[in-house]
Write a protein that holds these residues in place. Structure first.
Motif, PDB file in Angstrom:
ATOM      1  N   TRP A  81      42.269  46.101  40.331  1.00  0.00           N
ATOM      2  CA  TRP A  81      41.589  45.041  41.065  1.00  0.00           C
ATOM      3  C   TRP A  81      40.492  44.387  40.227  1.00  0.00           C
ATOM      4  CZ3 TRP A  81      41.995  41.669  44.730  1.00  0.00           C
ATOM      5  CH2 TRP A  81      40.843  40.994  45.162  1.00  0.00           C
ATOM      6  N   HIS A  82      39.718  45.180  39.530  1.00  0.00           N
ATOM      7  CA  HIS A  82      38.620  44.646  38.722  1.00  0.00           C
ATOM      8  C   HIS A  82      39.140  43.643  37.694  1.00  0.00           C
ATOM      9  CE1 HIS A  82      34.783  44.514  36.611  1.00  0.00           C
ATOM     10  NE2 HIS A  82      35.435  44.718  35.470  1.00  0.00           N
ATOM     11  N   GLN A  83      40.219  44.003  37.023  1.00  0.00           N
ATOM     12  CA  GLN A  83      40.785  43.112  36.007  1.00  0.00           C
ATOM     13  C   GLN A  83      41.411  41.881  36.649  1.00  0.00           C
ATOM     14  OE1 GLN A  83      40.500  43.620  32.592  1.00  0.00           O
ATOM     15  NE2 GLN A  83      41.142  41.460  32.595  1.00  0.00           N
ATOM     16  N   TYR A 127      43.272  50.304  47.951  1.00  0.00           N
ATOM     17  CA  TYR A 127      44.718  50.415  48.155  1.00  0.00           C
ATOM     18  C   TYR A 127      45.475  49.802  46.979  1.00  0.00           C
ATOM     19  CZ  TYR A 127      49.374  49.086  49.718  1.00  0.00           C
ATOM     20  OH  TYR A 127      50.736  48.890  49.770  1.00  0.00           O
ATOM     21  N   LEU A 128      45.044  48.623  46.550  1.00  0.00           N
ATOM     22  CA  LEU A 128      45.710  47.966  45.420  1.00  0.00           C
ATOM     23  C   LEU A 128      45.595  48.809  44.155  1.00  0.00           C
ATOM     24  CD1 LEU A 128      44.638  44.252  46.041  1.00  0.00           C
ATOM     25  CD2 LEU A 128      46.934  45.213  46.295  1.00  0.00           C
ATOM     26  N   ASN A 129      44.421  49.373  43.933  1.00  0.00           N
ATOM     27  CA  ASN A 129      44.227  50.227  42.756  1.00  0.00           C
ATOM     28  C   ASN A 129      45.154  51.451  42.801  1.00  0.00           C
ATOM     29  OD1 ASN A 129      42.274  48.648  41.512  1.00  0.00           O
ATOM     30  ND2 ASN A 129      40.576  49.682  42.539  1.00  0.00           N
ATOM     31  N   SER A 130      45.290  52.025  43.998  1.00  0.00           N
ATOM     32  CA  SER A 130      46.138  53.213  44.145  1.00  0.00           C
ATOM     33  C   SER A 130      47.620  52.850  44.088  1.00  0.00           C
ATOM     34  CB  SER A 130      45.833  53.923  45.463  1.00  0.00           C
ATOM     35  OG  SER A 130      46.233  53.120  46.574  1.00  0.00           O
ATOM     36  N   ASP A 157      40.251  38.122  35.821  1.00  0.00           N
ATOM     37  CA  ASP A 157      41.201  37.116  35.323  1.00  0.00           C
ATOM     38  C   ASP A 157      41.196  35.874  36.206  1.00  0.00           C
ATOM     39  OD1 ASP A 157      41.905  38.871  33.324  1.00  0.00           O
ATOM     40  OD2 ASP A 157      43.749  39.560  34.303  1.00  0.00           O
ATOM     41  N   TYR A 158      41.083  36.079  37.506  1.00  0.00           N
ATOM     42  CA  TYR A 158      41.064  34.955  38.449  1.00  0.00           C
ATOM     43  C   TYR A 158      39.820  34.097  38.240  1.00  0.00           C
ATOM     44  CZ  TYR A 158      40.626  32.427  42.867  1.00  0.00           C
ATOM     45  OH  TYR A 158      40.471  31.459  43.822  1.00  0.00           O
ATOM     46  N   VAL A 159      38.674  34.742  38.099  1.00  0.00           N
ATOM     47  CA  VAL A 159      37.415  34.013  37.877  1.00  0.00           C
ATOM     48  C   VAL A 159      37.492  33.214  36.582  1.00  0.00           C
ATOM     49  CG1 VAL A 159      34.949  34.261  37.387  1.00  0.00           C
ATOM     50  CG2 VAL A 159      36.004  35.608  39.209  1.00  0.00           C
ATOM     51  N   TYR A 169      43.173  36.849  48.611  1.00  0.00           N
ATOM     52  CA  TYR A 169      43.981  37.902  47.982  1.00  0.00           C
ATOM     53  C   TYR A 169      45.240  37.311  47.350  1.00  0.00           C
ATOM     54  CZ  TYR A 169      41.197  41.715  49.890  1.00  0.00           C
ATOM     55  OH  TYR A 169      40.170  42.585  50.157  1.00  0.00           O
ATOM     56  N   GLU A 170      45.860  36.365  48.045  1.00  0.00           N
ATOM     57  CA  GLU A 170      47.078  35.757  47.508  1.00  0.00           C
ATOM     58  C   GLU A 170      46.792  34.966  46.234  1.00  0.00           C
ATOM     59  OE1 GLU A 170      50.188  34.960  51.061  1.00  0.00           O
ATOM     60  OE2 GLU A 170      48.402  33.684  51.126  1.00  0.00           O
ATOM     61  N   ALA A 171      45.595  34.372  46.169  1.00  0.00           N
ATOM     62  CA  ALA A 171      45.223  33.612  44.973  1.00  0.00           C
ATOM     63  C   ALA A 171      44.916  34.544  43.800  1.00  0.00           C
ATOM     64  CB  ALA A 171      44.022  32.723  45.265  1.00  0.00           C
ATOM     65  N   ILE A 172      44.252  35.643  44.080  1.00  0.00           N
ATOM     66  CA  ILE A 172      43.856  36.582  43.029  1.00  0.00           C
ATOM     67  C   ILE A 172      45.050  37.420  42.552  1.00  0.00           C
ATOM     68  CG2 ILE A 172      42.393  38.589  42.506  1.00  0.00           C
ATOM     69  CD1 ILE A 172      40.397  37.410  44.593  1.00  0.00           C
ATOM     70  N   VAL A 173      45.924  37.773  43.500  1.00  0.00           N
ATOM     71  CA  VAL A 173      47.106  38.579  43.166  1.00  0.00           C
ATOM     72  C   VAL A 173      48.347  37.805  43.636  1.00  0.00           C
ATOM     73  CG1 VAL A 173      48.114  40.890  43.230  1.00  0.00           C
ATOM     74  CG2 VAL A 173      45.682  40.587  43.742  1.00  0.00           C
TER      75      VAL A 173
END
Length: 226
Positions: free
Chosen positions: A205-207, A197-200, A211-213, A148-152
């Motif tokens: 999250w999808h984007q 939760y992140l979306n709300s 972006d991370y990938v 999660y820390e890497a993606i966000v």
């Protein structure tokens, strides 16, 4: 006459239940070899805590071993086939065999879980209890949280708190499941909660994941071109 009819119904139910267990192809009792392996696993986990107290080590080892054996026996004597091959009412998707086995295992008596958690709390500090739960789940909390820390990378303290709390809840639930596939499936439930939760909370999250990938792919391509 009524007593005989009642006995017949009870006997019939007992035969039916025995047939279900027999159909799993696994005996309810743990063999001496399996008991030794379970005891050894529990002992290794406890040894990693460096308690330096033989009596405490023995008590904690026996608590963990009893729990591992109970989970193993419940899983092996309660086949997924006892759950009808229906659909998930929330998604409409057909239940997989893994879904059905998780449903079966989730019906294990709560006392099994409480005996483990109460026993660990009696002899260990909260940090040591977490270390044992990490052994059960091969460190999935820390590994997933790093993801999660890497993606966000700009997660707020509040977001980190919520995400970590969900992962720790997943970890405690997951100790009552036998295979890594089952454990991973429990974590997926709470990973979905985190993403929701992140979306709300104003995230996409999808984007973020996309972006991370793409970033990882670009970094790999850059390395190959050198």
């Amino acid at each position: 006459m009524k007593k005989n009819k009642l006995f017949g119904k009870v006997f019939g139910l007992a035969v039916f239940c025995f047939a279900i267990i027999a159909n799993t192809g696994v005996e309810a009792q743990t063999s001496a070899k399996d008991k030794q392996e379970i005891q050894a696993k529990a002992g290794n986990w406890v040894a990693s805590l460096n308690l330096n107290d033989k009596a405490k080590e023995a008590s904690v080892t026996n608590i963990i071993a009893a729990h591992l054996e109970a989970v193993r026996n419940w899983n092996n004597t309660h086949s997924y086939t006892t759950v009808p091959a229906g659909i998930n009412p929330e998604t409409g998707n057909k239940l997989s065999n893994l879904d059905r086995q998780i449903i079966v295992n989730s019906a294990m008596p709560d006392s099994v879980h409480q005996h483990l958690m109460n026993g660990l709390a009696k002899y260990l500090s909260p940090t040591q209890v977490e270390a044992i739960l990490d052994k059960y789940t091969v460190g999935k909390v820390a590994f997933t949280f790093k993801g999660y820390e890497a993606i966000v990378p700009d997660l707020t303290d509040k977001e980190k708190q919520v995400i970590l709390a969900n992962l720790k809840t997943a970890r405690e639930q997951a100790v009552d499941y036998k295979s890594m596939k089952q454990i991973s499936a429990i974590f997926e439930i709470y990973k979905t909660k985190n993403e929701q939760y992140l979306n709300s909370n104003g995230r996409n999250w999808h984007q973020l994941y996309k972006d991370y990938v793409n970033k990882i792919k670009a970094e790999k391509a850059a390395k190959k071109s050198k």
